[in-house]
Design an enzyme around this catalytic site. Sequence first.
Site, short mmCIF file in Angstrom:
data_model
loop_
_atom_site.label_atom_id
_atom_site.label_comp_id
_atom_site.label_asym_id
_atom_site.label_seq_id
_atom_site.Cartn_x
_atom_site.Cartn_y
_atom_site.Cartn_z
N ILE A 176 -20.75 38.95 3.85
CA ILE A 176 -21.17 39.66 2.64
C ILE A 176 -22.19 38.81 1.89
O ILE A 176 -22.96 39.33 1.10
CB ILE A 176 -19.98 40.00 1.72
CG1 ILE A 176 -19.28 38.75 1.19
CG2 ILE A 176 -18.98 40.89 2.41
CD1 ILE A 176 -18.46 39.03 -0.05
N ASP A 177 -22.22 37.52 2.15
CA ASP A 177 -23.08 36.61 1.39
C ASP A 177 -24.54 36.64 1.83
O ASP A 177 -25.41 36.13 1.14
CB ASP A 177 -22.57 35.17 1.53
CG ASP A 177 -21.26 34.98 0.80
OD1 ASP A 177 -21.00 35.73 -0.16
OD2 ASP A 177 -20.49 34.07 1.17
N GLU A 228 -20.35 32.37 9.43
CA GLU A 228 -20.91 31.10 9.87
C GLU A 228 -19.90 30.26 10.67
O GLU A 228 -20.22 29.76 11.74
CB GLU A 228 -21.37 30.32 8.64
CG GLU A 228 -22.67 29.59 8.85
CD GLU A 228 -22.62 28.27 8.13
OE1 GLU A 228 -21.85 28.16 7.15
OE2 GLU A 228 -23.31 27.33 8.56
N THR A 257 -17.30 31.27 12.30
CA THR A 257 -17.03 31.94 13.56
C THR A 257 -18.17 31.71 14.55
O THR A 257 -17.95 31.48 15.74
CB THR A 257 -16.87 33.46 13.32
OG1 THR A 257 -15.87 33.64 12.33
CG2 THR A 257 -16.50 34.19 14.59
N ARG A 263 -6.95 31.91 9.89
CA ARG A 263 -7.53 30.58 10.06
C ARG A 263 -6.82 29.80 11.16
O ARG A 263 -5.63 29.95 11.38
CB ARG A 263 -7.41 29.80 8.75
CG ARG A 263 -8.36 30.34 7.70
CD ARG A 263 -8.43 29.39 6.52
NE ARG A 263 -8.98 30.12 5.37
CZ ARG A 263 -8.46 30.10 4.15
NH1 ARG A 263 -7.39 29.38 3.89
NH2 ARG A 263 -9.01 30.80 3.18
N GLU A 299 -20.63 32.72 -8.01
CA GLU A 299 -19.50 31.82 -8.26
C GLU A 299 -19.85 30.37 -7.97
O GLU A 299 -19.25 29.46 -8.52
CB GLU A 299 -18.27 32.24 -7.45
CG GLU A 299 -18.52 32.22 -5.95
CD GLU A 299 -17.34 32.74 -5.12
OE1 GLU A 299 -16.19 32.68 -5.59
OE2 GLU A 299 -17.59 33.19 -3.99
N HIS A 354 -12.40 40.14 -5.22
CA HIS A 354 -12.35 40.69 -3.88
C HIS A 354 -12.72 42.17 -3.78
O HIS A 354 -12.79 42.70 -2.68
CB HIS A 354 -10.98 40.45 -3.26
CG HIS A 354 -10.79 39.01 -2.88
ND1 HIS A 354 -10.64 38.02 -3.83
CD2 HIS A 354 -10.79 38.39 -1.68
CE1 HIS A 354 -10.51 36.85 -3.21
NE2 HIS A 354 -10.61 37.05 -1.92
#
Lengths: 341, 341, 341, 341
Positions: B126-127, B103, B105, B72, B222, B272
């Site tokens: 992955i989403d 997103e 990035t 980050r 989640e 994860h």
Amino acid sequence: MRLGVLTSGGDCPGLNAVIRSVVHRAITDHADEVVGVEDGFLGLIENRTRTLTLDDVHGILTRGGTILGSARVARDRMREAVSRAKELADEVGIDALVAIGGEGTLTAARMFSDAGLPVVAVPKTIDNDIDATDVTFGHDTAVHVATEAIDRLKTTAESHQRVMVVELMGRHTGWIALNAGMAGGAHGILIPERPFDIETVCCMIEERFARGKKFAIVAVAEGARPAPGTMKFEHGGTDLYGHQTFGGIGNRLSAEIERWIGKESRPVILGHTQRGGSPTAQDRVLATRFGWHAVEAAHEGAFGHMTALRSGRIVPVPIADAVARLKTVPESRWIEAEAVL
Amino acid sequence: MRLGVLTSGGDCPGLNAVIRSVVHRAITDHADEVVGVEDGFLGLIENRTRTLTLDDVHGILTRGGTILGSARVARDRMREAVSRAKELADEVGIDALVAIGGEGTLTAARMFSDAGLPVVAVPKTIDNDIDATDVTFGHDTAVHVATEAIDRLKTTAESHQRVMVVELMGRHTGWIALNAGMAGGAHGILIPERPFDIETVCCMIEERFARGKKFAIVAVAEGARPAPGTMKFEHGGTDLYGHQTFGGIGNRLSAEIERWIGKESRPVILGHTQRGGSPTAQDRVLATRFGWHAVEAAHEGAFGHMTALRSGRIVPVPIADAVARLKTVPESRWIEAEAVL
Amino acid sequence: MRLGVLTSGGDCPGLNAVIRSVVHRAITDHADEVVGVEDGFLGLIENRTRTLTLDDVHGILTRGGTILGSARVARDRMREAVSRAKELADEVGIDALVAIGGEGTLTAARMFSDAGLPVVAVPKTIDNDIDATDVTFGHDTAVHVATEAIDRLKTTAESHQRVMVVELMGRHTGWIALNAGMAGGAHGILIPERPFDIETVCCMIEERFARGKKFAIVAVAEGARPAPGTMKFEHGGTDLYGHQTFGGIGNRLSAEIERWIGKESRPVILGHTQRGGSPTAQDRVLATRFGWHAVEAAHEGAFGHMTALRSGRIVPVPIADAVARLKTVPESRWIEAEAVL
Amino acid sequence: MRLGVLTSGGDCPGLNAVIRSVVHRAITDHADEVVGVEDGFLGLIENRTRTLTLDDVHGILTRGGTILGSARVARDRMREAVSRAKELADEVGIDALVAIGGEGTLTAARMFSDAGLPVVAVPKTIDNDIDATDVTFGHDTAVHVATEAIDRLKTTAESHQRVMVVELMGRHTGWIALNAGMAGGAHGILIPERPFDIETVCCMIEERFARGKKFAIVAVAEGARPAPGTMKFEHGGTDLYGHQTFGGIGNRLSAEIERWIGKESRPVILGHTQRGGSPTAQDRVLATRFGWHAVEAAHEGAFGHMTALRSGRIVPVPIADAVARLKTVPESRWIEAEAVL
């Protein structure tokens, strides 16, 4: 509505998921009755059917194969059946038929539709050779199984400085070999769309060894063929190119490479493991969505159409569009693959 | 051409496959030089790079994670970096940059591009929440892992007449829960796009048991949330909805169901495992194709664009189109899923 | 202590796990130096070695193959090498040698040991044919891969009312076919230990179909043979029983069954997928434990011994005991299997 | 002979394989009648049974769970049932009972046997905590699932420089954590047999990072506990150590490590995925063999005995021997594991 459903043609992971989805959508949401036709068009002709309930499809989402069975029909019987399609529907007692199958099934479905039987089709093929849909269920599972095999073969090939030739399904198109070869990191990919030159293949392998690499993996579609006159040696029995003989392309190519480059080469013939067993998550989802839309198409009277995936959406397309031509590996996909061989 | 490549954002199966593909295409076919930037945009700012050769990417196709690392960047540093984007490119010594990420990035890539840095982007998530592409790599692997878990949970739930609540990734969108829930045959699917009513969920479960079914599986993203005021009981500590606390939605929902219907309920938090490990065959192929096309885009000067999958083809689309809105689960997908719950 | 380590013989999942374990135990706990010998005994003779550090074995636990390579040695060279074993150890600069391999390796290790080279052996075999140890690493992985294949074949066989013949590894013993056949629920298991009568096999299949079953799976070890004179038809080329020809037992048996019972039968030859790829958890644990104990044996001077698993414990046993006889499938295991065929 | 069979206690992959094997051996080879008792000892008391035929066990070899169900019995009812064990057998109409279950089941089976009910036991436990047998079915599957998860977590941990804490099953013994930790190459393994010091754990992790390693994996059994007074911070709600709360050891340990070393740490709670789903090949074979031998034991009148695996053979051992003590991880296994942490 009384909805018939049949599966026809070769086995394909996801068939049961379609059946389950058709039954759920039709019974729960439309209060339809669902009639399962046994052994494909043969059961239609012979009026072998059974009512399908929610209980009948319990637990089949994850199972390979088809609870309805599948069988071949002699051409004569099929022609006759087509000509009396409407009576057939009356005998069996169905208002609409969902036919799940590959290219042959789609062609038959189209003929039935033309003859007045209200047919909706759901395309299936592990080979990915059906045009008019981005992809169908079954192919992802076949590629998954083939890729797992290549992953395993790599380490043993490397440890023993060997060439491994993996023969994959695909008589007319090379999609499984292309995708599994790319996913597994194969060094050679041979497909029916591009007759190969054995010398080029062997030179590629020799160059790899010359660069210090210790192994090579070649993924070959069962329908891949050498350009005429390029095989140096004779192999096998009388039925050189047939599927059932001992001299399939995997065996022949492996023997050829071994003699040519003087290093051990081993064939692996995955065979029907590619078309059996539990479907991948992707194939289960796609098959379930197709089932839903087939019921909708029947209720909307979109007969003569099949479900198709287009950019993430399911749309009905005329069966005629799908069977007009075989979907082969295009040049654009080939050059993408070549870069990482 | 000197081509920089960086990976940014959360881990995603297939990142290494893109890197490998970029290196192969650039070096073998274009005779480019490839420079790997470490730890995403942080490495760009700090000029931490290393040359990438064919050997460096040997064997990484099948490996999860990223050989370049990811980190980050504080907002201030990023803003500053954007304003001097061109100097940055000179310092690092690159003619074009391939930025692989989600997103955040893409948004950063767009800012850099607007500021004059020649950027090409490759979307990963992955989403599955990136618009403008049918799907990106990583999602299929996440769904695969989640589906395998649901498959396993079903038998144990059935033997013990239990409810199992599987918490899956997806803070803002419910694609993983939707697809894995459909593929696993879950009986309830809860996603952020549709705030749920706990009573509806519990009634569905009670009805199942009333019909003689012995278990229920609930797949919950989640980020799924109960409609305000519908949770009956108090759970957990102070940070009720946060990810790192012990009271994630899976735990809370499971406790709520257990108290409500009076049957054992158990949460499973896959965490994860959904974003690590070897990519599926499909993700490897897509990642490899994206890498190829990113190199082409750089050579064609299609800066400010990202690679996108559209009906089986890879095309360049403006990054701006992709970040304009989050791709959420549309109504059409939801009603398909509802039929088989 | 300067500890040499080599891998010899056919590839086997878990070899790298042993190497890693030897390096960790030797360096971290004993402050030894570890020397890797390349390509088995060939590297010993040719003095091709390299120092192994903790970094060298990083990440290899889960990888199939062997980072040290493996190769065959001509008999003459081996004999000569044995006669000057001690000099060899001096040249290579080792105080003790850990030799990891199968029956051939153990025999060689024993000869070296008798000639004065301080050798400790670690048994490996996917075939499970080494006596004196309950099991060795590699076998569980092979059975795992073979069982997954049989699981997949069952649904496709059932849908198409077919016989599937799965040829599995095992030239001299039938352990893989026995265990995978039992685990996969095969209906026929054919192993080298029990020459089969083709009529009995076909009758069993015909009876199944007569009872309404729609398919049959036959697991056949590559070394299984028909009792003389029982095969009805002629198959294949000249080299009837050899492994490399197109007429292996799987192909021949499948053709024979098809002609005999008049139903489609398909062969699947899994080949080297059974000995490659990532080891199962069990094989990784056993390999790691063997590595630990091999180092201990070297430090305790237990030369001429190999590590063996006995009721959950690792104990040293004389290599001579292990190579005295091949471990074949005993009658007791066979009758357990017969009950569920 | 009329043979009863019941499954009791927690779910365990392989239960169905035992039932299938009992039915095959009893019916096919002994012409017995087999009576399935539903929901364990509860069904015995309540006389809820059904005849089991070969068809009833078709296809269950590969399925997790138990077709007979399993349930808990209140202590009072159990005591009463034991006192009238013989009448119970008459009511249910069985000559011998095969009880498949874990430690609690074995204890109950022993009491019934002492009270005159002809009981033969088959041990099952994913925890591997039953003494008197080398291993039982279920454990290998649990370790397999846990190892796959650790394999996946490694790459994501490495890419993000994180600590991952994987909580695995095992309240009283650490076998799953030990074996999966070794198989997955974990850097810390925490088990109930050895109270851990949080400082030691954190120092190990800090040292790893200091050596340039970018991640750490800690496998922790759900029953592992810190040595009193060593946890620095407060976590979770009131029921600190309980299974159902949000503050299991995995969550707490992860939070503790994150605060201590100042690097991101993430918990993963695999939960019931470890005890559900299709058994591994090894578990299927062992379960099948146990079933065979349980029938033999019943016919030989070896009541009060259970089947046990000893060095590859199945032998009957007194149930009393098996329940005398819990099989915990011995020092010898621990030191083997420590070398590769």
